[in-house]
Scaffold this active site. Structure first.
Site, PDB file in Angstrom:
ATOM      1  N   SER A 247       0.795  -1.451  -0.177  1.00 57.34           N
ATOM      2  CA  SER A 247      -0.014   0.056  -0.019  1.00 57.34           C
ATOM      3  C   SER A 247       1.039   1.168  -0.098  1.00 57.34           C
ATOM      4  O   SER A 247       0.619   2.159  -0.785  1.00 57.34           O
ATOM      5  CB  SER A 247      -0.998  -0.133   1.313  1.00 57.34           C
ATOM      6  OG  SER A 247      -1.514   1.215   1.408  1.00 57.34           O
TER       7      SER A 247
ATOM      8  N   PHE B 260      -0.687  10.543  -7.113  1.00 59.82           N
ATOM      9  CA  PHE B 260      -0.567   9.076  -6.965  1.00 59.82           C
ATOM     10  C   PHE B 260      -1.491   8.362  -7.866  1.00 59.82           C
ATOM     11  O   PHE B 260      -1.420   7.293  -8.106  1.00 59.82           O
ATOM     12  CB  PHE B 260      -1.200   8.717  -5.437  1.00 59.82           C
ATOM     13  CG  PHE B 260      -0.515   9.391  -4.378  1.00 59.82           C
ATOM     14  CD1 PHE B 260       0.726   9.675  -4.343  1.00 59.82           C
ATOM     15  CD2 PHE B 260      -1.332   9.800  -3.221  1.00 59.82           C
ATOM     16  CE1 PHE B 260       1.572  10.370  -3.253  1.00 59.82           C
ATOM     17  CE2 PHE B 260      -0.548  10.429  -2.256  1.00 59.82           C
ATOM     18  CZ  PHE B 260       0.731  10.508  -2.295  1.00 59.82           C
TER      19      PHE B 260
ATOM     20  N   TRP C 256       2.339   1.535  -3.456  1.00 60.56           N
ATOM     21  CA  TRP C 256       1.269   2.394  -4.316  1.00 60.56           C
ATOM     22  C   TRP C 256       1.175   3.764  -4.228  1.00 60.56           C
ATOM     23  O   TRP C 256       1.000   4.436  -5.255  1.00 60.56           O
ATOM     24  CB  TRP C 256      -0.275   1.613  -3.822  1.00 60.56           C
ATOM     25  CG  TRP C 256      -1.422   2.062  -4.683  1.00 60.56           C
ATOM     26  CD1 TRP C 256      -2.042   1.712  -5.908  1.00 60.56           C
ATOM     27  CD2 TRP C 256      -2.276   3.455  -4.216  1.00 60.56           C
ATOM     28  NE1 TRP C 256      -3.000   2.662  -6.069  1.00 60.56           N
ATOM     29  CE2 TRP C 256      -3.138   3.529  -5.395  1.00 60.56           C
ATOM     30  CE3 TRP C 256      -2.248   4.248  -3.210  1.00 60.56           C
ATOM     31  CZ2 TRP C 256      -3.933   4.276  -5.180  1.00 60.56           C
ATOM     32  CZ3 TRP C 256      -3.107   5.368  -3.077  1.00 60.56           C
ATOM     33  CH2 TRP C 256      -4.060   5.356  -4.335  1.00 60.56           C
ATOM     34  N   HIS C 257       1.253   4.364  -3.103  1.00 61.63           N
ATOM     35  CA  HIS C 257       1.228   5.844  -2.905  1.00 61.63           C
ATOM     36  C   HIS C 257       2.191   6.640  -3.806  1.00 61.63           C
ATOM     37  O   HIS C 257       1.822   7.718  -4.025  1.00 61.63           O
ATOM     38  CB  HIS C 257       1.174   6.194  -1.386  1.00 61.63           C
ATOM     39  CG  HIS C 257      -0.063   5.845  -0.556  1.00 61.63           C
ATOM     40  ND1 HIS C 257      -0.250   4.713  -0.195  1.00 61.63           N
ATOM     41  CD2 HIS C 257      -0.922   6.815  -0.396  1.00 61.63           C
ATOM     42  CE1 HIS C 257      -1.610   4.849   0.403  1.00 61.63           C
ATOM     43  NE2 HIS C 257      -2.076   6.196   0.306  1.00 61.63           N
ATOM     44  N   GLY C 258       3.407   5.949  -3.805  1.00 60.10           N
ATOM     45  CA  GLY C 258       4.521   6.763  -4.695  1.00 60.10           C
ATOM     46  C   GLY C 258       5.783   5.846  -4.685  1.00 60.10           C
ATOM     47  O   GLY C 258       6.070   5.133  -4.018  1.00 60.10           O
TER      48      GLY C 258
END
Length: 468
Positions: A321, A468, A324-326
């Site tokens: 996760s 994002f 996924w954000h960056g």
């Protein structure tokens, strides 16, 4: 196109009039939603319309093919095709340069020079959001939770629905797609509800988030010249900046959708009143948390396995996760920290935690993780934590615009906390927004509009989650 831009102020009423007064059938209304959504998205960069159109077309065709087949091997191959296309595009646009940089650093560490160059890649806005939305559609068809649609127009409108296209909430096809089949009703009550969401959303974005951003950016972009108390203040303000920015976006998206008779899912439920990190993630970015729960954590085995494997499943879900954000180690560490917090909670505490002390402890732990989320680099994050412990110094107040930003931010956050405390603990006693007396309701929203006009920042700043 940004919600807080002049472009959107012109765009929105035009689409509203076309949708309710020009279109007469469901298909005509869906066609207007689709065309408007592509204009909304293409306003930023029209070249990436081909990407979202291609992703939509592939998942539409793959979904139909999976739905028409009972052969498990064929269904798996089709699902893998959807995964490869969507995740391949995400990996290329979002993570390609991250991997190249780390390969170069790894070679340098062993004394070799790697002749790799970064690629000139522009990250398409919202690719992480619509990719996850379309993936959930094909996975749910594969699991036989939903049926594939034959309605090309409705599916394309579902994928590109402009209120939630670039930053969510990440909707499931089971909730949103059927709404594109329904006959829409022009209802004043729904518009007034949507208007309330818009006012609250713009208050969070323009007054809370963008005001706090002035002080936060001044400190976090100049970490080496600030001491502990200032860094604590900037981190506390950032915790409200990101909440106001993202929860504000979600409310604006939900409110905008209601003007077209659509209902989007709730994405935030007063997360800073959580008494544990586990509870926090049931209140923060709910559409993403539940996505990772349903499509990663449970397929890994969830909690129906050994305790060590269960804790591993939790940790790896949060680690991914974070990624996924960056494409940055700061986000990976942020995800690992949250995963680590929950693993420790599950390991140490046997019962559900409650009470003000647990709320305060959770808030402190979340703020430590926000340091990595906001810092420009891992080195900056470590420097901040080190200075907080070793060099308290004095609080930077600033001069001119900086001091005004700090004071206005604190006033706005105090107002937010009054509203949130009332809703969290005393909502059964009275309500401002849903009060039975019209005078109270109108006064409350008139006051918010006044605060937006008086304290709001109107510089068309981008929402944090757009990156994002």
């Amino acid at each position: 196109m940004l919600f807080n831009s002049i472009d959107f102020i012109i765009f929105f009423p035009v689409v509203f009039v076309l949708y309710w007064y020009l279109a007469k059938t469901v298909r005509q209304r869906n066609a207007i939603i689709l065309f408007s959504s592509y204009v909304f998205y293409g306003w930023w960069d029209w070249r990436f319309l081909f990407l979202i159109a291609t992703s939509s077309l592939i998942d539409f065709l793959v979904g139909k093919a999976i739905g028409n087949s009972e052969n498990l091997r064929v269904r798996k191959r089709l699902l893998y095709t959807s995964l490869a296309v969507n995740l391949g595009a995400l990996l290329f646009f979002k993570y390609c340069n991250f991997f190249i940089d780390n390969f170069i650093e790894a070679f340098s560490f062993f004394g070799h020079k790697a002749n790799f160059r970064q690629l000139n890649i522009i990250l398409p806005v919202g690719i992480s959001f619509y990719t996850f939305q379309t993936l959930s559609y094909t996975i749910d068809i594969y699991r036989k939770k939903i049926k594939a649609t034959d309605d090309f127009l409705s599916f394309f409108a579902f994928v590109s629905f402009f209120p939630q296209l670039v930053a969510g909430p990440i909707e499931r096809a089971s909730n949103l797609l059927p709404q594109f089949y329904e006959e829409k009703r022009f209802a004043v009550k729904k518009f007034s509800t949507g208007l309330k969401f818009l006012i609250l959303g713009f208050f969070l974005k323009l007054v809370i988030a963008d005001r706090a951003a002035v002080y936060v950016n001044a400190v976090y972009n100049n970490v080496e010249n600030h001491d502990g108390y200032t860094l604590i203040m900037a981190t506390l303000l950032f915790s409200f900046q990101i909440y106001g920015d993202f929860a504000g976006y979600s409310l604006i998206a939900i409110g905008t959708a209601k003007f077209f008779d659509f209902d989007l899912m709730t994405n935030f439920r007063r997360p800073y009143f959580s008494a544990s990190i586990s509870e926090f993630w049931t209140r923060w970015h709910i559409s993403l948390s539940t996505w990772f729960r349903d499509y990663l954590y449970i397929p890994l085995g969830g909690n129906r396995t050994t305790k060590s494997r269960w804790l591993f499943n939790i940790f790896i879900t949060f680690l991914i996760s974070g990624f996924w954000h960056g494409a940055n180690w700061t986000f990976i560490i942020w995800g690992a920290l949250n995963g680590g917090y929950i693993v420790l909670e599950k390991y140490i505490f046997k019962k559900r935690r409650t009470g003000i002390l647990n709320i305060m402890l959770t808030f402190v732990l979340i703020n430590i993780s926000w340091v990595f989320f906001r810092a420009n680099s891992v080195q900056d994050a470590y420097m901040i934590l080190q200075k907080v412990v070793s060099t308290p110094g004095s609080l930077y107040i600033g001069m001119g615009d900086d001091i005004a930003a700090l004071i206005y931010s604190l006033i706005a956050i105090l107002m937010l906390m009054v509203m949130e405390v009332k809703k969290e603990f005393f909502n059964h006693l009275f309500s401002f927004s849903n009060n039975r007396y019209e005078f109270v309701r109108l006064s409350f929203f008139a006051f918010l509009i006044f605060m937006i006009l008086y304290l709001g920042v109107f510089d068309e700043s981008q929402f944090i989650y757009f990156q994002f």
